[in-house]
Design a protein around this motif. Sequence first.
Motif, PDB file in Angstrom:
ATOM      1  N   ALA A  60       0.953  -1.644  -0.353  1.00 31.25           N
ATOM      2  CA  ALA A  60       0.357   0.111  -0.180  1.00 31.25           C
ATOM      3  C   ALA A  60       1.227   1.109  -0.090  1.00 31.25           C
ATOM      4  N   ALA A  61       0.430   2.188  -0.871  1.00 35.12           N
ATOM      5  CA  ALA A  61       0.537   3.409  -0.727  1.00 35.12           C
ATOM      6  C   ALA A  61       0.265   4.540  -0.592  1.00 35.12           C
ATOM      7  N   VAL A  62       0.258   5.790   0.282  1.00 40.07           N
ATOM      8  CA  VAL A  62      -1.047   7.424   0.816  1.00 40.07           C
ATOM      9  C   VAL A  62       0.284   7.628   0.188  1.00 40.07           C
ATOM     10  N   VAL A  63      -0.438   8.741  -0.861  1.00 42.79           N
ATOM     11  CA  VAL A  63      -0.215   9.933  -1.302  1.00 42.79           C
ATOM     12  C   VAL A  63      -1.471  10.679  -1.806  1.00 42.79           C
ATOM     13  N   ALA A  64      -0.872  12.356  -1.692  1.00 41.34           N
ATOM     14  CA  ALA A  64      -2.064  13.284  -1.575  1.00 41.34           C
ATOM     15  C   ALA A  64      -2.999  13.270  -2.374  1.00 41.34           C
ATOM     16  N   ARG A  65      -3.831  13.416  -2.914  1.00 40.65           N
ATOM     17  CA  ARG A  65      -4.810  14.085  -4.337  1.00 40.65           C
ATOM     18  C   ARG A  65      -5.590  15.434  -4.040  1.00 40.65           C
ATOM     19  N   PRO A  66      -4.570  16.227  -5.194  1.00 40.45           N
ATOM     20  CA  PRO A  66      -5.365  17.753  -4.897  1.00 40.45           C
ATOM     21  C   PRO A  66      -6.441  17.474  -4.751  1.00 40.45           C
ATOM     22  N   ASP A  67      -6.925  19.098  -4.020  1.00 41.79           N
ATOM     23  CA  ASP A  67      -8.897  19.132  -3.259  1.00 41.79           C
ATOM     24  C   ASP A  67      -8.626  20.741  -3.705  1.00 41.79           C
ATOM     25  N   MET A  92       2.268  12.964  -9.256  1.00 42.49           N
ATOM     26  CA  MET A  92       2.335  12.756 -10.751  1.00 42.49           C
ATOM     27  C   MET A  92       0.691  12.451 -11.444  1.00 42.49           C
ATOM     28  N   MET A  93       0.877  11.219 -11.054  1.00 37.76           N
ATOM     29  CA  MET A  93      -0.656  10.576 -11.749  1.00 37.76           C
ATOM     30  C   MET A  93      -2.115  11.135 -10.876  1.00 37.76           C
ATOM     31  N   GLU A  94      -1.911  11.465  -9.797  1.00 38.68           N
ATOM     32  CA  GLU A  94      -2.840  11.864  -9.234  1.00 38.68           C
ATOM     33  C   GLU A  94      -3.301  13.705  -9.962  1.00 38.68           C
ATOM     34  N   ILE A  95      -1.858  14.356  -9.860  1.00 39.14           N
ATOM     35  CA  ILE A  95      -2.137  15.596 -10.705  1.00 39.14           C
ATOM     36  C   ILE A  95      -2.237  15.243 -11.981  1.00 39.14           C
ATOM     37  N   GLU A  96      -1.899  14.692 -12.588  1.00 37.46           N
ATOM     38  CA  GLU A  96      -2.745  14.369 -14.121  1.00 37.46           C
ATOM     39  C   GLU A  96      -4.398  14.201 -14.007  1.00 37.46           C
ATOM     40  N   ARG A  97      -5.004  13.353 -13.093  1.00 42.46           N
ATOM     41  CA  ARG A  97      -6.387  13.047 -12.570  1.00 42.46           C
ATOM     42  C   ARG A  97      -7.099  14.213 -12.243  1.00 42.46           C
ATOM     43  N   ALA A  98      -6.883  15.574 -11.464  1.00 44.52           N
ATOM     44  CA  ALA A  98      -7.023  16.344 -10.745  1.00 44.52           C
ATOM     45  C   ALA A  98      -7.190  17.375 -12.194  1.00 44.52           C
ATOM     46  N   ILE A  99      -6.851  17.023 -13.432  1.00 49.38           N
ATOM     47  CA  ILE A  99      -6.054  18.014 -14.235  1.00 49.38           C
ATOM     48  C   ILE A  99      -7.753  17.827 -15.300  1.00 49.38           C
ATOM     49  N   ARG A 100      -7.681  16.206 -15.413  1.00 46.73           N
ATOM     50  CA  ARG A 100      -8.576  15.536 -15.853  1.00 46.73           C
ATOM     51  C   ARG A 100     -10.393  16.281 -15.484  1.00 46.73           C
ATOM     52  N   THR A 114      -3.385  18.049 -25.308  1.00 46.49           N
ATOM     53  CA  THR A 114      -1.996  17.391 -24.429  1.00 46.49           C
ATOM     54  C   THR A 114      -1.874  17.670 -23.134  1.00 46.49           C
ATOM     55  N   LEU A 115      -1.553  16.249 -22.501  1.00 41.83           N
ATOM     56  CA  LEU A 115      -0.981  16.856 -20.754  1.00 41.83           C
ATOM     57  C   LEU A 115       0.180  15.949 -20.586  1.00 41.83           C
ATOM     58  N   GLU A 116       0.982  16.357 -19.996  1.00 38.23           N
ATOM     59  CA  GLU A 116       2.328  15.905 -19.935  1.00 38.23           C
ATOM     60  C   GLU A 116       2.387  16.349 -18.321  1.00 38.23           C
ATOM     61  N   VAL A 117       2.844  15.392 -17.071  1.00 36.25           N
ATOM     62  CA  VAL A 117       3.385  15.887 -16.086  1.00 36.25           C
ATOM     63  C   VAL A 117       4.581  15.770 -15.863  1.00 36.25           C
ATOM     64  N   VAL A 118       5.671  16.780 -15.659  1.00 38.40           N
ATOM     65  CA  VAL A 118       6.741  16.246 -15.922  1.00 38.40           C
ATOM     66  C   VAL A 118       7.816  16.904 -14.404  1.00 38.40           C
ATOM     67  N   GLN A 119       8.555  15.919 -14.167  1.00 39.01           N
ATOM     68  CA  GLN A 119       9.465  17.251 -13.269  1.00 39.01           C
ATOM     69  C   GLN A 119      10.821  18.044 -13.727  1.00 39.01           C
ATOM     70  N   ALA A 163      -2.769  24.571  -5.719  1.00 38.61           N
ATOM     71  CA  ALA A 163      -0.770  24.523  -5.440  1.00 38.61           C
ATOM     72  C   ALA A 163      -0.306  23.681  -6.373  1.00 38.61           C
ATOM     73  N   PHE A 164      -0.150  23.192  -7.523  1.00 39.35           N
ATOM     74  CA  PHE A 164       0.431  22.699  -8.136  1.00 39.35           C
ATOM     75  C   PHE A 164       0.879  23.339  -8.746  1.00 39.35           C
ATOM     76  N   ASN A 165       2.056  22.943  -9.696  1.00 35.35           N
ATOM     77  CA  ASN A 165       2.588  24.187 -10.994  1.00 35.35           C
ATOM     78  C   ASN A 165       2.029  23.798 -12.191  1.00 35.35           C
ATOM     79  N   VAL A 166       1.230  24.832 -12.675  1.00 34.88           N
ATOM     80  CA  VAL A 166       0.592  23.797 -14.510  1.00 34.88           C
ATOM     81  C   VAL A 166       1.224  25.170 -15.257  1.00 34.88           C
ATOM     82  N   ASP A 167       1.094  24.981 -16.780  1.00 31.84           N
ATOM     83  CA  ASP A 167       1.716  25.112 -18.010  1.00 31.84           C
ATOM     84  C   ASP A 167       0.884  25.621 -19.206  1.00 31.84           C
ATOM     85  N   LEU A 168      -0.451  26.078 -18.533  1.00 26.66           N
ATOM     86  CA  LEU A 168      -1.329  25.838 -19.179  1.00 26.66           C
ATOM     87  C   LEU A 168      -1.463  26.508 -21.100  1.00 26.66           C
TER      88      LEU A 168
END
Length: 640
Positions: free
Chosen positions: A512-519, A582-590, A602-607, A634-639
């Motif tokens: 199990a791995a618990v992470v933050a989902r942007p809200d 990164m998966m959670e950020i992509e999910r939030a954007i969609r 297109t949507l890409e989440v990168v470091q 609060a996450f960074n987005v280039d739109l």
Amino acid sequence: MSQQTVLRCIDDIQAFEQIPLSERQLPETTYEALRQGAAINPDAPALSFFLSASAMRAPYTLTHAQLMGRITQTANALRRLGLQRNEVAAYILPNMPETHFSIWGGSAAGGILAINPLIEAGQMADLLNAAGVKILITLEQSPGSDIWEKASQAAAKVPGLERILLCNFASYVMGDGVWPNGPDLPPVAARIEGRDITITRLLDEIAAENAKDINFALPGPDDISTMLCTGGTTGLPKIVSRTHFGEVYNSWCPSLFVGQDNVGPGTTALCGLPLFHTNAMLVTGLLPWMHGGHVVLATPSGYRGEGVIAGFWEMVEHYGITSFSGVPTIYGALLQVPHKGRDLSSMRFAACGAAPMPVELFNSFVSETGVSIVEAYGMTEGVLASSMNPAETDAPRIGSIGLRFPYQDMRIGILNDRDEFERWAEVDEAGVIFITGPNVFDGYLIEEQNRGIWLEHDGKRWFNTGDLARQDAEGYFWMTGRKKELIIRGGHNIDPKIVEEAMHKHDAVAMAAVVARPDAKVGEVPVMYYQKASGMDVDKDDLAEFAQIHVPERAAVPKDFICLDALPLTAVGKIHKVTLNMMEIERAIRVEAQSAAAEIETLEVVQDASRGIVAKVCVKSGREGLNRALGNFAFNVDLN
């Protein structure tokens, strides 16, 4: 120290440091700081408290002289009851005047441990035992509160506990401090099953004590003042001990960024955050009081209290509130409360910490209310804060955590794949924040928790905060993420480990791995990714029910459970949580794109080397609506 000192840039800070800190003549202890502040105008109001928002016009008020007297009496009573310099008392209390009596009187007599009254009894017992608590101050059995039920269960499991002091809301029912030493109450009936622990009431114990002077030698600057809990509180609790001078220094520094005139005589700070947290304790406690200011303690539950958010702007107008401190979720809630027609001219600044402020929320709040927001960065291990934005600036840097505090060094370190220090970062290069200075703690109470947190370099001992940031050419710091895994939900820190430990007890959960989902409302919520055990099957509902029973913090129960065939791993076999983030950020954007009727091309989440995780989004249509929606995160987005 000039009353007009205001730091506006890194050059100001470096010039200010030309005078050694030892020559600034700061008080050496919190008790001395409070006494000096009270002497400015002893008859001025220091603390106003009301039980409910509906009673806010009839507060119980203490002058500086009265507050100082109660703190002194509490210190003398605790020493008489056996608390020595190197021993520990604890409080499990809501926000009320007795909480402050306990904090500052307790830290004068010995050490004082703050415990969150919302946690479970087992966690309370772990903390009390870990700190070796001798005296516990808590709430008497009260309607609508389960504090006594949990505290008494915890007390039964603490062999070293000798005495319990009870506090009661009855003193404040009538408002205006009708009973200066408490009402006539029936004898204490509370008992701890199976234990011979003396239980009395705090106000009864302090009533006859000397209110003018401490009856014993004052603590020294390096003696322990308060002890706060950080991160998870299950198993081995992380307890941070802070020194008297560390707290004085760190409560003085913010005044240099906002101006002492904005926190001193004639100013009023509203406290809505809980007093087991360093922000409420110092920003809306020691900071204004050491400068002669006034604090309004808004109900026992603070911002959570019924009617407090709804009546906030009325309180600002009635009390002439000049400042308050909150987390992003509080600012979002306040924006929903009508304020037109209210006189908000008293407001000089609002402070925001604990979690990054979304740009859209920042701009909306300032635009709608006219109240400027001062963002800062800090952690319990650094007492309160390590950096802050100047209040007086023509160009606020929205999203920056500000400039470092004077006399405290704060730098960005580059670590290798084994988390070993390699070098200091270049300008705008992202790395880990390290701090060193008079505010930095000496280590966690549990020795084994101190492994890997220190860096000996440049003749200094640096604390590895685990937070990721970069520093620009003008000295401003910008968060780029968190290397440590804490999830910040509405300002409440959640340690994923306590959830993972609980969920690994489920037979069908192999990993199990618990992470933050942007809200957008609370900043982040916990979600759990997992791999099923071979040959086992389980659904979300089963996991959710299991979590409700086994996860010890209600706020930490995951909001979603996502099954993967294989969790992403690092080269050394650790779960790579950054990938999950990164998966959670992509999910939030969609999700937001769908709500805003925006079409993503297109949507890409990168470091990114300087900004941390960045979402790069190209849209075909609906750009304006999506941009507005993503401004609440609060996450960074280039739109584009």
